[in-house]
Motif scaffolding. Structure first.
Motif, mmCIF file in Angstrom:
data_model
loop_
_atom_site.group_PDB
_atom_site.id
_atom_site.type_symbol
_atom_site.label_atom_id
_atom_site.label_comp_id
_atom_site.label_asym_id
_atom_site.label_seq_id
_atom_site.Cartn_x
_atom_site.Cartn_y
_atom_site.Cartn_z
ATOM 1 N N PHE A 69 0.826 -1.211 0.000
ATOM 2 C CA PHE A 69 0.000 0.000 0.000
ATOM 3 C C PHE A 69 0.864 1.266 0.000
ATOM 4 O O PHE A 69 0.682 2.158 -0.836
ATOM 5 C CB PHE A 69 -0.945 -0.034 1.205
ATOM 6 N N TYR A 70 1.857 1.339 0.927
ATOM 7 C CA TYR A 70 2.706 2.541 0.926
ATOM 8 C C TYR A 70 3.468 2.663 -0.375
ATOM 9 O O TYR A 70 3.657 3.749 -0.912
ATOM 10 C CB TYR A 70 3.763 2.524 2.034
ATOM 11 N N GLY A 71 3.970 1.522 -0.836
ATOM 12 C CA GLY A 71 4.752 1.527 -2.069
ATOM 13 C C GLY A 71 3.924 2.077 -3.223
ATOM 14 O O GLY A 71 4.375 2.939 -3.973
ATOM 15 N N PHE A 124 5.646 10.425 12.283
ATOM 16 C CA PHE A 124 4.703 11.090 13.176
ATOM 17 C C PHE A 124 3.411 10.277 13.292
ATOM 18 O O PHE A 124 2.900 10.041 14.386
ATOM 19 C CB PHE A 124 4.423 12.495 12.636
ATOM 20 N N ALA A 125 2.900 9.832 12.153
ATOM 21 C CA ALA A 125 1.628 9.107 12.153
ATOM 22 C C ALA A 125 1.757 7.765 12.872
ATOM 23 O O ALA A 125 0.833 7.333 13.562
ATOM 24 C CB ALA A 125 1.137 8.904 10.723
ATOM 25 N N THR A 126 2.906 7.120 12.722
ATOM 26 C CA THR A 126 3.113 5.849 13.420
ATOM 27 C C THR A 126 3.037 6.056 14.930
ATOM 28 O O THR A 126 2.408 5.286 15.660
ATOM 29 C CB THR A 126 4.474 5.241 13.054
ATOM 30 N N LEU A 127 3.664 7.135 15.371
ATOM 31 C CA LEU A 127 3.635 7.455 16.800
ATOM 32 C C LEU A 127 2.194 7.700 17.257
ATOM 33 O O LEU A 127 1.770 7.244 18.323
ATOM 34 C CB LEU A 127 4.494 8.694 17.042
ATOM 35 N N LEU A 128 1.442 8.433 16.435
ATOM 36 C CA LEU A 128 0.039 8.706 16.766
ATOM 37 C C LEU A 128 -0.747 7.410 16.907
ATOM 38 O O LEU A 128 -1.551 7.248 17.833
ATOM 39 C CB LEU A 128 -0.617 9.560 15.677
ATOM 40 N N ILE A 129 -0.512 6.493 15.975
ATOM 41 C CA ILE A 129 -1.235 5.219 16.025
ATOM 42 C C ILE A 129 -0.920 4.506 17.335
ATOM 43 O O ILE A 129 -1.814 4.018 18.032
ATOM 44 C CB ILE A 129 -0.852 4.322 14.830
ATOM 45 N N ALA A 130 0.369 4.481 17.700
ATOM 46 C CA ALA A 130 0.776 3.795 18.917
ATOM 47 C C ALA A 130 0.172 4.448 20.158
ATOM 48 O O ALA A 130 -0.188 3.778 21.121
ATOM 49 C CB ALA A 130 2.294 3.772 19.015
ATOM 50 N N LEU A 131 0.032 5.787 20.113
ATOM 51 C CA LEU A 131 -0.493 6.511 21.266
ATOM 52 C C LEU A 131 -2.003 6.367 21.403
ATOM 53 O O LEU A 131 -2.529 6.164 22.488
ATOM 54 C CB LEU A 131 -0.158 7.999 21.140
ATOM 55 N N PHE A 132 -2.712 6.498 20.282
ATOM 56 C CA PHE A 132 -4.165 6.626 20.377
ATOM 57 C C PHE A 132 -4.934 5.325 20.205
ATOM 58 O O PHE A 132 -6.112 5.260 20.521
ATOM 59 C CB PHE A 132 -4.675 7.663 19.370
ATOM 60 N N VAL A 267 -7.937 10.065 10.227
ATOM 61 C CA VAL A 267 -8.701 9.289 11.201
ATOM 62 C C VAL A 267 -10.184 9.302 10.853
ATOM 63 O O VAL A 267 -10.914 8.356 11.140
ATOM 64 C CB VAL A 267 -8.487 9.856 12.624
ATOM 65 N N LEU A 268 -10.646 10.405 10.246
ATOM 66 C CA LEU A 268 -12.072 10.516 9.941
ATOM 67 C C LEU A 268 -12.481 9.479 8.914
ATOM 68 O O LEU A 268 -11.731 9.190 7.989
ATOM 69 C CB LEU A 268 -12.374 11.911 9.372
ATOM 70 N N PRO A 269 -13.675 8.913 9.070
ATOM 71 C CA PRO A 269 -14.154 8.005 8.036
ATOM 72 C C PRO A 269 -14.274 8.759 6.723
ATOM 73 O O PRO A 269 -14.701 9.917 6.708
ATOM 74 C CB PRO A 269 -15.539 7.584 8.538
ATOM 75 N N GLY A 270 -13.886 8.143 5.656
ATOM 76 C CA GLY A 270 -13.944 8.814 4.367
ATOM 77 C C GLY A 270 -12.745 9.682 4.132
ATOM 78 O O GLY A 270 -12.544 10.209 3.047
ATOM 79 N N GLY A 271 -11.943 9.858 5.175
ATOM 80 C CA GLY A 271 -10.749 10.675 5.017
ATOM 81 C C GLY A 271 -9.671 9.868 4.339
ATOM 82 O O GLY A 271 -9.892 9.205 3.353
ATOM 83 N N GLY A 272 -8.507 9.898 4.920
ATOM 84 C CA GLY A 272 -7.424 9.169 4.292
ATOM 85 C C GLY A 272 -6.686 10.051 3.313
ATOM 86 O O GLY A 272 -6.795 11.274 3.348
ATOM 87 N N ALA A 273 -5.966 9.390 2.426
ATOM 88 C CA ALA A 273 -4.975 10.074 1.617
ATOM 89 C C ALA A 273 -5.550 11.173 0.706
ATOM 90 O O ALA A 273 -5.012 12.268 0.632
ATOM 91 C CB ALA A 273 -4.217 9.050 0.787
ATOM 92 N N THR A 274 -6.651 10.881 0.024
ATOM 93 C CA THR A 274 -7.118 11.803 -0.997
ATOM 94 C C THR A 274 -7.544 13.140 -0.406
ATOM 95 O O THR A 274 -7.038 14.201 -0.790
ATOM 96 C CB THR A 274 -8.306 11.194 -1.764
ATOM 97 N N GLY A 312 -2.209 10.851 6.262
ATOM 98 C CA GLY A 312 -3.608 10.431 6.219
ATOM 99 C C GLY A 312 -3.738 8.947 5.916
ATOM 100 O O GLY A 312 -4.560 8.242 6.511
ATOM 101 N N ALA A 313 -2.904 8.468 4.988
ATOM 102 C CA ALA A 313 -2.954 7.047 4.644
ATOM 103 C C ALA A 313 -2.657 6.212 5.875
ATOM 104 O O ALA A 313 -3.237 5.145 6.081
ATOM 105 C CB ALA A 313 -1.940 6.744 3.544
ATOM 106 N N GLN A 314 -1.747 6.695 6.729
ATOM 107 C CA GLN A 314 -1.370 5.904 7.904
ATOM 108 C C GLN A 314 -2.382 5.995 9.026
ATOM 109 O O GLN A 314 -2.733 4.988 9.628
ATOM 110 C CB GLN A 314 -0.036 6.403 8.426
ATOM 111 N N THR A 315 -2.830 7.226 9.332
ATOM 112 C CA THR A 315 -3.739 7.320 10.476
ATOM 113 C C THR A 315 -5.097 6.706 10.142
ATOM 114 O O THR A 315 -5.859 6.405 11.040
ATOM 115 C CB THR A 315 -3.934 8.772 10.958
#
Lengths: 502, 162
Positions: A69-71, A124-132, A267-274, A312-315
């Motif tokens: 996915f990241y690739g 940054f996003a990885t850290l957020l995932i681990a925290l939240f 994090v929002l539904p429908g959010g993400g990368a785009t 966005g893709a990560q969170t």
């Protein structure tokens, strides 16, 4: 805090084994390879490569899938900068200034800023995932069926509202997805639904044929029907990758802004990368001292959106991993993959399979690091790939779709189903009916029905239960509010504005 | 779907139908109607004990309503179908190539099925030279064999059953 470190230690313990490092690397490489090829977006890439990961251990499979996915995401940006052809909606805005930079002979710095910005955002996003994730999973595990039903309803509606295109058509697509999800044997009553008397359909429509058909094949048909596009591949050799000091000075505030914005929107539904990348581009233009530079190769126009789409893709993994709610089509694919591995996504995953959960989180960071290492030195190879003509490419895509679907269950009928969904996917494309909401509905359909039934049993058949429970009521009010807001004329025009940036 | 290579005639009633939202509305209404027809005998049950048909029929009715709204909106003010004209070759031959693969993989094995898929698939595109097709076929057959049979060790039949 102590928990955070011990959790991450578990994760890195899993992700750093040679085998899993290898799968992450293969995932990133293959993802970039396919993502760079024009005309194949990340959804199609993940869908097509999904079957390859079914033979691995769940952890390894998910690590590889996340790498893919990241690739693919990153490969799409390379294509956007060098060819001015966005492989995916999330890199549409990268085209604007990125390709201008490339034409001015600054493709190297553009690619480097995109890579470094994405890496920063990824950390940054990885850290957020681990925290939240732990607190969110805790909240999630206190939910009963009524709350879950309302949460899924909110998730589906938010996904529709925040996506682009007509809201009402998107809602119809969600319903269509829910219906497709119900095909097959009903687990509770044992009755068969919509199977057209076909025994093969009594187990339901396969997730893989649907995803590969609608996203992979539909795209192939559309590309073959479209008039041959003249690709304006930058012919100059990519030289001087390293950005200048001036570039850095202009880019880093944009990277931070983009990362913050993307992390929230993801994090929002429908959010993400785009959504993240579009919003970041608008933001950069707003805060710039001289907005007229945008569209002519402003480095912030690459740095902001690229950081934002990666963040966005990560969170967007957060709601998927902790609540089992997919915010976008790629997360729906991830849920499908988890389910095929026999894991029911939800708040229990973290408690019951800590190695899987934290291993995946740790591998996200590793994957991001790998991408920087892979992409910058290997850029020459990716540029060569861009020269492969589509008329040769699509044959391999077709073959890969067919074999990929076949290997899941060794069932030729699923290939026929894929062909059918391919035609349907093309029809959706032509009628501007977004297929992503349909996939979300398809994934959530059976779950929603089960929670609805359970909720009704709790309340002895009284639908008021959804309103009497405070959390459920709050979630439903939020869903309703979103629908009302998006119907307001002022908001509607603003919403279109955000997605009109091109 | 109608071809829109000819500019739509404003006076013709048909051009109303060639609008994106009108066609989308018809699609949703059609699917909902089909769903309602298929589920006509499914037991609905009560809201306490929902039968097989409860949720599907509910969803079909919602889809019917939404489809009708899309349709009506499209009729009142809709965008005409844009995009490239529909040519039958990719539209039929892309799914056709997969169909051929599906029908031959069990009895004739991977090699024959792959060659058929490439043969039919290559007719779907434009300007593919015969030599290119032959080379593509050789490369792809080798690649699939190496990745799926040799690399992943999948139990796929390779040669025809004789």
């Amino acid at each position: 805090m102590g928990d955070l470190f011990s959790n991450l230690a578990i994760g890195f313990g899993v992700a750093l084994t040679p085998l899993n490092l290898g799968f992450a690397l293969v995932g990133c490489l293959v993802g970039t390879l396919v993502g760079v090829l024009p005309g194949i977006g990340p959804i199609a890439t993940v869908a097509m490569l999904l079957p390859l990961t079914f033979y691995l251990e769940p952890v390894s499979g998910l690590i590889m899938l996340a790498g893919i996915f990241y690739g693919a995401q990153y490969g799409g940006s390379t294509t956007a900068i060098l060819v001015n052809m966005p492989g995916e909606t999330s890199s549409v805005v990268t085209c604007i200034d990125g390709h201008q930079m490339a034409r001015q002979g600054r493709a190297g710095p553009a690619l480097a800023v995109a890579a470094l910005g994405s890496f920063f955002a990824g950390c940054f996003a990885t850290l957020l995932i681990a925290l939240f994730s732990p607190p969110l999973a805790k909240i999630g595990s206190s939910f009963g069926s009524p709350e879950y039903f309302s949460l899924m309803a909110l998730g589906l509606i938010a996904a529709v509202v925040l996506a682009h295109g007509s809201v009402i058509k998107a809602v119809a697509m969600v319903i269509l997805g829910l219906l497709l999800g119900l095909v097959g044997t009903d687990g509770q009553s044992g009755g068969t639904r919509f199977s057209f008397g076909l025994v093969v359909l009594s187990d339901g429509i396969g997730f893989v044929p649907l995803a590969i058909g609608v996203f992979g094949l539909g795209e192939v048909i559309a590309n073959l029907l479209a008039p041959e596009q003249s690709r304006s591949l930058v012919d100059k050799k990519v030289t001087g990758i390293w950005p200048t000091r001036e570039d850095f000075r202009q880019a880093w505030p944009a990277v931070i802004r983009g990362t913050t914005l993307g992390s929230i929107l993801g994090v929002l539904p429908g959010g993400g990368a785009t959504l993240s990348s579009f919003a970041a581009y608008v933001l950069e233009k707003k805060v710039a001292k001289d907005p007229s530079r945008f569209g002519r190769g402003a480095i912030e126009g690459v740095a902001g959106p690229e950081s934002a789409n990666n963040a966005g893709a990560q969170t967007s993994f957060i709601p998927m991993l902790t609540l089992g709610i997919p915010g976008n089509a790629v997360m729906a694919l991830m849920i499908g993959a988890l389910t095929i591995h026999g894991i029911q996504p939800g708040p229990l995953v973290m408690a019951e399979r800590p190695t899987l959960f934290w291993g995946m989180v740790a591998s996200m960071w590793i994957g991001n690091l790998m991408l920087v290492i892979i992409n910058l030195p290997l850029i020459g190879i990716w540029v060569q790939l861009l020269r492969v003509p589509y008329r040769l490419l699509y044959l391999s895509i077709l073959l890969f779709c067919a074999i990929g679907v076949y290997t899941v269950n060794n069932n030729p009928f699923e290939i026929i189903l894929t062909a059918f969904f391919g035609v349907l996917g093309y029809v959706f494309l032509r009628l501007e009916c977004e297929p992503a909401p349909m996939l979300l509905g398809f994934v959530l359909g059976p779950l929603m029905e089960e929670h609805l039934r359970r909720a009704m049993r709790i309340s002895s058949g009284d639908p008021m239960i959804f309103i009497e429970r405070p959390i459920s009521l709050g979630l439903l009010i939020a869903a309703l509010a979103l629908l009302v807001i998006v119907a307001l004329p002022h908001i509607r025009s603003k919403r279109e504005e955000v997605f009109q940036e091109s | 779907m109608t071809s829109d290579s000819v500019p739509p005639q404003p006076s013709s009633r048909w051009h109303l139908l060639a609008r994106k939202d009108v066609l989308a509305g018809f699609m949703f209404v059609g699917i909902a109607a089909l769903g309602l027809f298929l589920s006509r005998n499914y037991p609905i049950g009560t809201s306490l004990r929902m039968g097989t048909g409860y949720v599907p029929r509910l969803l079909c009715w919602i889809l019917l309503g939404l489809g009708a709204v899309v349709l009506i909106r499209g009729l009142r003010a809709g965008e005409a179908m844009g995009g490239p004209p529909l040519r039958w070759r990719p539209f039929l031959l892309v799914p056709g190539s997969l169909l051929a693969f599906a029908l031959t993989i069990h009895e004739f094995g991977l090699i024959v099925a792959t060659l058929l898929l490439i043969g039919i698939g290559s007719l779907a595109g434009r300007e593919l030279r015969p030599l290119e097709v032959v080379i593509a076929a050789l490369v792809l057959v080798t690649m699939t064999y190496v990745i799926f049979v040799w690399g992943l060790g999948l139990p796929i039949q390779v040669w025809p059953d004789l």
